[in-house]
Design an enzyme around this catalytic site. Structure first.
Site, PDB file in Angstrom:
ATOM      1  N   TYR A 159      76.094 104.955  26.565  1.00  0.00           N
ATOM      2  CA  TYR A 159      75.142 105.728  25.748  1.00  0.00           C
ATOM      3  C   TYR A 159      75.538 105.682  24.279  1.00  0.00           C
ATOM      4  O   TYR A 159      76.076 106.633  23.743  1.00  0.00           O
ATOM      5  CB  TYR A 159      75.125 107.170  26.259  1.00  0.00           C
ATOM      6  N   ARG A 164      70.040 105.720  18.317  1.00  0.00           N
ATOM      7  CA  ARG A 164      69.850 106.344  19.629  1.00  0.00           C
ATOM      8  C   ARG A 164      68.952 107.573  19.552  1.00  0.00           C
ATOM      9  O   ARG A 164      68.881 108.231  18.521  1.00  0.00           O
ATOM     10  CB  ARG A 164      71.239 106.734  20.176  1.00  0.00           C
ATOM     11  N   ASP A 165      68.291 107.872  20.670  1.00  0.00           N
ATOM     12  CA  ASP A 165      67.472 109.078  20.780  1.00  0.00           C
ATOM     13  C   ASP A 165      66.363 109.067  19.730  1.00  0.00           C
ATOM     14  O   ASP A 165      66.164 110.022  18.989  1.00  0.00           O
ATOM     15  CB  ASP A 165      68.358 110.315  20.619  1.00  0.00           C
ATOM     16  N   SER A 171      70.490 114.424  20.001  1.00  0.00           N
ATOM     17  CA  SER A 171      71.563 113.545  20.448  1.00  0.00           C
ATOM     18  C   SER A 171      71.626 112.249  19.654  1.00  0.00           C
ATOM     19  O   SER A 171      72.029 111.214  20.169  1.00  0.00           O
ATOM     20  CB  SER A 171      71.390 113.233  21.940  1.00  0.00           C
ATOM     21  N   ASP A 211      67.138 107.448  28.109  1.00  0.00           N
ATOM     22  CA  ASP A 211      65.979 107.637  27.218  1.00  0.00           C
ATOM     23  C   ASP A 211      65.543 106.398  26.448  1.00  0.00           C
ATOM     24  O   ASP A 211      64.406 106.340  25.972  1.00  0.00           O
ATOM     25  CB  ASP A 211      66.196 108.770  26.196  1.00  0.00           C
ATOM     26  N   TRP A 259      57.638 111.700  32.640  1.00  0.00           N
ATOM     27  CA  TRP A 259      57.655 110.797  31.494  1.00  0.00           C
ATOM     28  C   TRP A 259      57.003 109.468  31.874  1.00  0.00           C
ATOM     29  O   TRP A 259      55.858 109.196  31.522  1.00  0.00           O
ATOM     30  CB  TRP A 259      59.098 110.598  31.021  1.00  0.00           C
ATOM     31  N   ASN A 295      67.653 116.017  33.364  1.00  0.00           N
ATOM     32  CA  ASN A 295      66.403 116.752  33.437  1.00  0.00           C
ATOM     33  C   ASN A 295      66.447 117.760  34.580  1.00  0.00           C
ATOM     34  O   ASN A 295      67.527 118.063  35.114  1.00  0.00           O
ATOM     35  CB  ASN A 295      65.224 115.788  33.541  1.00  0.00           C
ATOM     36  N   TRP A 355      62.970 120.012  27.568  1.00  0.00           N
ATOM     37  CA  TRP A 355      64.179 119.426  28.143  1.00  0.00           C
ATOM     38  C   TRP A 355      65.463 120.100  27.656  1.00  0.00           C
ATOM     39  O   TRP A 355      66.551 119.810  28.165  1.00  0.00           O
ATOM     40  CB  TRP A 355      64.264 117.943  27.773  1.00  0.00           C
ATOM     41  N   ASP A 389      72.564 120.583  25.606  1.00  0.00           N
ATOM     42  CA  ASP A 389      71.561 119.568  25.296  1.00  0.00           C
ATOM     43  C   ASP A 389      71.312 119.426  23.795  1.00  0.00           C
ATOM     44  O   ASP A 389      70.959 118.337  23.322  1.00  0.00           O
ATOM     45  CB  ASP A 389      70.224 119.911  25.962  1.00  0.00           C
TER      46      ASP A 389
END
Length: 434
Positions: A159, A164-165, A171, A211, A259, A295, A355, A389
């Site tokens: 990750y 990212r994100d 994140s 994601d 999603w 999730n 989320w 989160d």
């Protein structure tokens, strides 16, 4: 069989000249074969190492580039990679749980909290500085295996993609595309490979980039996501190829029922996964997909949550059953793992897209290979419950509005840090009870 032959022939120079068939390799570093594609396909650059004939568009010829992809020196088992393995317990998470339990004064709740340390979770390698810890864990698992005669399995999350994100803020990662992030990401992957190869007796299962690919299916209207599209694809292809060389069993992240489970998203998602898989040379250690990571969806609901109205795939099993045939028809291996770490309580969200630290959540089904579905290899806990989160601090650069909603527990610290109140709630609300 045909897909397997295509994957194999993509790895060697083409000796017989002629247009490359659909999904075949047509260029890349050290490629000496044919560079023109059959009618109806276009030679498309996936990364510097690999060009592929994608369906659609007109034929084009890419420039010949410069090293070949890294190939696995071991052979993947045909079956479930979890079978016959003892799952390694993350010492980092066990220490977090122990420290959290020490803060709980209620003796009954404390006793339940302590049990969580003995439930296997994935370890997230979300910054490159953590990668040396992987070697420590693998060495420990190897020693435990040699002492006990058991075969160990270590679960990790890869990750650290650049930018990212891309559709959220909580994140955001350490690498940016603008600052040579893709090459830094490849170095991060290379460091993971080095650690894994030191301990061939320990099996590693990895969830690949939560994601990222789901965002490429639904969120390309977000400028950051459209700008990250090529880097995400190149990064994931590189990760598949290099981790395959180390024998790492991989499940690409596939979002969740709310999603990619919407009917309009299923086919584009299946095509994307298959395209990237074939672009990587159909790596034998890519086992399938991971769903519901971090999730709250149930594996199987007796009745749909009202927030799922309009989606026939209202839980993870419906999503998986709808997606699997499309994956299979596109040549992607349709095996799954499902995160149920925080799915013990349902009907707690105001919107399906909520989320962040959702109130009322509880620890869910324990990790098991008794999944009730031949499509699902294992129920797992990918998200370590208690790790936040995202922050509810509106002044934080990583503040995301989802973390300030009324169904998000507040005040909350930064993503990835310990959230004591949330952990205690997960313990108290666990179903089945701890």
């Amino acid at each position: 069989m045909f897909a397997g032959l295509l994957a194999f022939t993509a790895l060697i120079p083409v000796l017989v000249q002629g247009a490359v068939p659909e999904w075949g390799q047509c260029g890349g570093i050290n490629w000496t074969g044919e560079t023109s594609c059959v009618s109806g396909t276009v030679c498309t650059k996936i990364n510097d190492w690999y060009f592929q004939c994608f369906p659609g568009g007109s034929t084009s010829v890419p420039p010949t580039s410069t090293t070949s992809t890294s190939q696995s020196t071991t052979t993947a088992d045909a079956g479930n990679p979890y079978t016959g393995r003892t799952i390694y317990l993350s010492p980092f998470y066990a220490n977090e749980v122990q420290a959290a339990a020490n803060q709980i004064t209620d003796s009954t709740l404390k006793a339940k909290a302590l049990k969580v340390a003995n439930i296997p979770t994935f370890t997230w390698f979300d910054v490159v500085a953590k990668v040396p810890d992987l070697g420590t864990y693998l060495a420990d698992a190897s020693a435990k295996g040699q002492a006990s005669g058991q075969k160990y399995l270590v679960q990790i999350v890869v990750y650290d993609l650049p930018d990212r994100d891309c559709a959220a803020l909580a994140s955001n990662g350490e690498f940016s595309i603008a600052n040579d992030g893709l090459n830094k990401y490849k170095n991060y992957i290379d460091q993971i490979v080095v650690q894994v190869k030191k301990f061939p007796d320990v099996r590693v299962v990895a969830v690949i980039e939560p994601d990222s690919l789901a965002n490429l299916v639904t969120n390309l209207s977000v400028p950051k996501c459209s700008g990250a599209q090529d880097a995400y694809k190149s990064g994931v292809i590189y990760a598949m190829q290099q981790l395959n060389s180390a024998g790492v069993y991989m499940y690409l992240d596939a979002g969740h029922a709310g999603w990619l489970g919407w009917p309009a998203n299923l086919s584009p998602a299946a095509l994307l996964f298959a395209q990237l898989y074939k672009s990587a040379g159909s790596p034998s250690f890519v086992r399938g997909l991971a769903t519901d990571v971090a999730n709250y969806n149930a594996l199987s609901s007796s009745s749909p949550d009202p927030i799922t109205q309009g989606n026939p795939n209202y839980d993870e099993i419906h999503y998986i059953q709808a997606l699997a045939p499309m994956l299979q028809s596109n040549g992607f291996p349709a095996h799954f793992i499902v995160d149920q770490g925080r799915s013990g309580v349902q009907n707690i969200r105001q919107q399906w897209g909520d989320w962040c630290n959702v109130k009322g959540a509880g620890f869910g089904m324990r990790p098991t290979l008794s999944t009730g579905s031949s499509l699902i290899d294992a129920i797992v806990w990918v998200k370590p419950g208690g790790e936040c989160d995202g922050t509810s601090n509106t002044s934080s650069p990583r503040f995301d509005a989802h973390c300030g909603q009324s169904d998000a527990l507040q005040p909350a610290p930064e993503a990835g840090t310990w959230f004591q109140a949330y952990f205690q709630a997960l313990v108290a609300n666990a179903s089945p009870s701890l």
